[in-house]
Design a protein around this motif. Structure first.
Motif, short mmCIF file in Angstrom:
data_model
loop_
_atom_site.label_atom_id
_atom_site.label_comp_id
_atom_site.label_asym_id
_atom_site.label_seq_id
_atom_site.Cartn_x
_atom_site.Cartn_y
_atom_site.Cartn_z
N TYR A 285 39.54 32.81 33.07
CA TYR A 285 40.44 32.16 34.03
C TYR A 285 41.63 31.51 33.33
O TYR A 285 42.77 31.59 33.79
N ASP A 286 41.35 30.89 32.20
CA ASP A 286 42.44 30.18 31.54
C ASP A 286 43.52 31.14 31.03
O ASP A 286 44.68 30.78 30.93
N ALA A 287 43.09 32.37 30.73
CA ALA A 287 44.08 33.35 30.28
C ALA A 287 44.79 34.02 31.46
O ALA A 287 45.77 34.73 31.27
N SER A 288 44.28 33.80 32.67
CA SER A 288 44.86 34.50 33.83
C SER A 288 45.61 33.54 34.75
O SER A 288 46.81 33.67 34.93
N GLY A 289 44.88 32.60 35.34
CA GLY A 289 45.48 31.72 36.34
C GLY A 289 45.38 32.36 37.72
O GLY A 289 45.06 33.55 37.87
N ALA A 290 45.67 31.53 38.73
CA ALA A 290 45.45 31.94 40.12
C ALA A 290 46.26 33.17 40.53
O ALA A 290 45.77 34.04 41.25
N ALA A 291 47.50 33.26 40.03
CA ALA A 291 48.35 34.37 40.48
C ALA A 291 47.81 35.70 39.99
O ALA A 291 47.72 36.67 40.73
N ARG A 292 47.44 35.74 38.70
CA ARG A 292 46.91 37.00 38.17
C ARG A 292 45.52 37.29 38.71
O ARG A 292 45.14 38.44 38.91
N ASP A 293 44.76 36.23 38.92
CA ASP A 293 43.36 36.41 39.34
C ASP A 293 43.27 36.99 40.76
O ASP A 293 42.53 37.94 40.99
N VAL A 294 44.01 36.45 41.70
CA VAL A 294 43.83 36.92 43.08
C VAL A 294 45.10 37.24 43.86
O VAL A 294 45.07 38.03 44.79
N LEU A 295 46.22 36.63 43.45
CA LEU A 295 47.45 36.92 44.20
C LEU A 295 47.90 38.37 43.95
O LEU A 295 48.24 39.10 44.88
N GLN A 296 47.85 38.78 42.70
CA GLN A 296 48.28 40.14 42.33
C GLN A 296 47.48 41.20 43.08
O GLN A 296 47.99 42.27 43.37
N ASN A 297 46.25 40.92 43.39
CA ASN A 297 45.40 41.96 43.97
C ASN A 297 45.02 41.64 45.42
O ASN A 297 45.62 42.16 46.35
N HIS A 298 44.04 40.72 45.61
CA HIS A 298 43.53 40.51 46.97
C HIS A 298 44.63 40.14 47.97
O HIS A 298 44.72 40.68 49.06
N LEU A 299 45.47 39.17 47.58
CA LEU A 299 46.42 38.67 48.56
C LEU A 299 47.56 39.64 48.84
O LEU A 299 48.01 39.77 49.98
N LEU A 300 48.01 40.35 47.81
CA LEU A 300 49.06 41.34 48.08
C LEU A 300 48.50 42.51 48.89
O LEU A 300 49.19 43.12 49.70
N GLN A 301 47.22 42.80 48.70
CA GLN A 301 46.61 43.84 49.54
C GLN A 301 46.52 43.37 51.00
O GLN A 301 46.78 44.15 51.91
N LEU A 302 46.17 42.12 51.20
CA LEU A 302 46.12 41.60 52.58
C LEU A 302 47.51 41.67 53.21
O LEU A 302 47.68 42.09 54.36
N LEU A 303 48.50 41.26 52.42
CA LEU A 303 49.87 41.28 52.92
C LEU A 303 50.27 42.72 53.29
O LEU A 303 50.87 42.97 54.34
N ALA A 304 49.89 43.66 52.43
CA ALA A 304 50.26 45.05 52.69
C ALA A 304 49.61 45.56 53.98
O ALA A 304 50.23 46.26 54.78
N MET A 305 48.36 45.17 54.21
CA MET A 305 47.67 45.62 55.43
C MET A 305 48.33 45.04 56.68
O MET A 305 48.40 45.67 57.72
N ILE A 306 48.77 43.80 56.56
CA ILE A 306 49.39 43.14 57.72
C ILE A 306 50.79 43.71 58.00
O ILE A 306 51.19 43.86 59.14
N ALA A 307 51.50 44.07 56.93
CA ALA A 307 52.92 44.40 57.10
C ALA A 307 53.21 45.90 57.14
O ALA A 307 54.29 46.30 57.53
N MET A 308 52.23 46.73 56.77
CA MET A 308 52.55 48.16 56.63
C MET A 308 52.82 48.83 57.97
O MET A 308 52.45 48.32 59.03
N GLU A 309 53.46 50.00 57.89
CA GLU A 309 53.65 50.81 59.09
C GLU A 309 52.35 51.54 59.40
O GLU A 309 51.46 51.64 58.55
N GLU A 310 52.25 52.07 60.60
CA GLU A 310 51.04 52.79 60.99
C GLU A 310 50.93 54.09 60.17
O GLU A 310 51.87 54.89 60.16
N PRO A 311 49.80 54.29 59.48
CA PRO A 311 49.66 55.56 58.76
C PRO A 311 49.43 56.70 59.76
O PRO A 311 48.92 56.46 60.86
N THR A 312 49.80 57.92 59.36
CA THR A 312 49.62 59.04 60.31
C THR A 312 48.14 59.35 60.51
O THR A 312 47.75 59.92 61.52
N SER A 313 47.31 58.97 59.51
CA SER A 313 45.86 59.12 59.66
C SER A 313 45.23 58.17 58.66
O SER A 313 45.93 57.53 57.88
#
Ligand code: BG6
Length: 491
Positions: free
Chosen positions: A233-261
């Motif tokens: 954790y000390d080498a990463s911090g909150a942004a690298r630990d979860v913002l880079q992955n979980h939260l940006l993925q949540l953001l992408a799901m909320i903001a993306m356009e409708e996939p064709t399938s």
């Protein structure tokens, strides 16, 4: 959906993730009858992991972590399919033995050479294990007759450059389509439901844009501290630990356009477009906040400060809280701020996404009657109390025309009798089936680092803002929203 006969090879099988998540997930899958005949688990780890047998470790792990009711007969049949190979990652003999075991199981269990290799190990060990798999031909489906897949856990790199290198390393050994990068948030029922909510209904999409949406708030708060993961954790911090992955993925799901399938390529392509459209605040110093917890009280218990946690240097400037105002540069979202925050030692554990709608353009009421009327809100409660809440104004019963916010509340526990599989159960099954839809691809991971790298660069060398354990982050975080006339939702 039941996978073809196959083996699941877990590297680091005695480690934390394997004990807490993977072994219980395998038990739950067995209990639900979702594992194929002939299925085997091959555990690989150093021999000196502790006392007792591997069987007893696996039993304790499964019993403790299982979501489904415990059944001795299910465990009995499953445990007969567990194999353990002791060895370190530079031990050629151990890898030769693993290859021989998989060969033997091909005939004996009819797994036809199908195997998934789960890397439940520190990233520093990836190159060694990949080399061994390459050397022994275990990663090559043409030599083994069946499919070969690899599952890689985060952290997937430390920044853009290291993620690119890691992707190359894995792609040199495995076919890119056979690489499964786990982001366990995508395995959560409530996260998958974002797609159902948006694309199975006609109600929400028409207002899902800058014309109607004022702002979006994404919160991932944890009441826990850093536990026993100080070095990581000390080498990463909150942004690298979860913002880079979980939260940006949540953001992408909320903001993306409708996939064709729901074909993996289609879903990933839409998420990638959003990730590419993310913009950081023009001035990172006012558009973001980093924090670090001081001693305090969380849920009635005393909590030490981050700098007093075991194995954290007293001068550490690692953030345990991060908040940033992101934008999305496309027609749908132009001008809508996405406020994202994540923190350890917050008052309680809650992950949610709140869509705050613009106020009605005109309110034909006495201003005193609508004082208690806020923004209409749609809140996706990822965890706990999984569900969706719609908040809107309603007339307060009585003789006046007073309007106050009320909530329409959908809770999984009340609406469904079906139980949700745990995220890892769902994702392990998808790996064995070969369904990539819920796994971010290399391009998404790299693009997410492109968002995080400039933030980290701007933060480098700065001291994080203090906040007390048990508070909702530093004051600067409230000020950041106040400057824009907004407040954080009380999550
Ligand atoms: C992990 C992070 O990816 O997610 C941890 O490394 C965090 O720091 C965890 O605690 C949270 O997962 P969940 O599923 O409990 O919200």
């Amino acid at each position: 959906r039941i996978p073809e006969p196959c083996a699941l090879v877990i590297f680091g099988v005695t480690g934390d993730l394997s004990r807490k998540k993977l072994i219980p997930a395998v038990y739950d899958l067995a209990n639900r009858g979702l594992l194929p005949p002939g299925f085997v688990v091959v555990g690989f780890a150093r021999a000196d992991w502790g006392d007792g047998s591997f069987e007893s470790l696996a039993y304790a792990a499964a019993k403790k972590g299982a979501r489904t009711p415990w059944r001795d007969d299910v465990w009995q049949r499953l445990s007969e399919r567990f194999h353990f190979i002791p060895g370190s990652f530079d031990d050629d003999d151990a890898f030769d033995k693993l290859a021989a075991t998989l060969d033997e199981l091909k005939e004996r269990n009819g797994i036809a050479g199908n195997a998934a290799f789960y890397f439940s190990i520190p990233p520093a060990a990836f190159p060694l294990v990949l080399n061994q798999l390459n050397r022994t031909g275990m990663a090559d489906p043409s030599k083994t007759g069946g499919w070969r897949r690899v599952v890689v856990e985060k952290p997937f790199g430390h920044d853009f450059q290291s993620a690119v290198q890691l992707n190359q390393l894995v792609d040199d050994v495995f076919i890119p389509e056979d690489v499964f990068r786990i982001d366990h948030y995508l395995g959560k029922e409530t996260v998958q439901n974002i797609m159902a909510l948006r694309f199975a209904n006609s109600l929400f999409e028409p207002v899902w844009n800058s014309k109607y949406v004022d702002s979006v708030q994404i919160t991932m708060a944890e009441d826990v501290g850093i536990g026993t993961r100080a070095a990581f954790y000390d080498a990463s911090g909150a942004a690298r630990d979860v913002l880079q992955n979980h939260l940006l993925q949540l953001l992408a799901m909320i903001a993306m356009e409708e996939p064709t399938s729901f074909d993996p390529q289609e879903v990933r392509a839409e998420k990638l477009k959003v990730l590419k459209a993310i913009s950081l605040p023009p001035d990172i110093s006012t558009g973001s906040v980093r924090g670090q917890y001081l001693p305090g009280w969380v849920a009635g218990e005393r909590a030490v400060g981050y700098l007093e946690e075991p194995n954290i240097p007293a001068t550490s400037t690692t953030e345990t809280y991060a908040a940033v105002r992101l934008g999305i540069q496309n027609r749908r979202w132009a001008g809508v701020p996405f406020y994202v925050r994540v923190g350890k030692r917050m008052p309680r554990r809650v992950t949610e996404i709140a869509i705050l709608f613009k106020r009605a353009p005109h309110l034909p009421f006495d201003p005193a009657d609508v004082e208690m009327l806020g923004h209409n809100q749609l809140v996706v409660r990822v965890q706990p109390d999984e569900g969706v809440v719609l908040k809107f104004g309603s007339k307060v019963p009585g003789t006046s025309m007073e309007v106050r916010d009320i909530a329409m509340d959908f809770q999984y526990g009340e609406a469904f009798t079906e139980s949700s599989p745990e995220a890892y159960e769902r994702l392990v099954l998808d790996v064995l089936i070969g369904d990539r839809t819920l796994f971010p691809d290399a391009a998404e991971i790299e693009q997410s680092w492109r968002v995080i790298d400039p933030l980290e660069a701007a933060w480098a060398g700065q001291k994080p803002e203090p906040y007390r354990a048990g508070e909702w982050g530093p004051r600067a975080s409230d000020e950041m929203l106040a400057r824009e006339g907004r407040t954080w939702r009380r999550a």
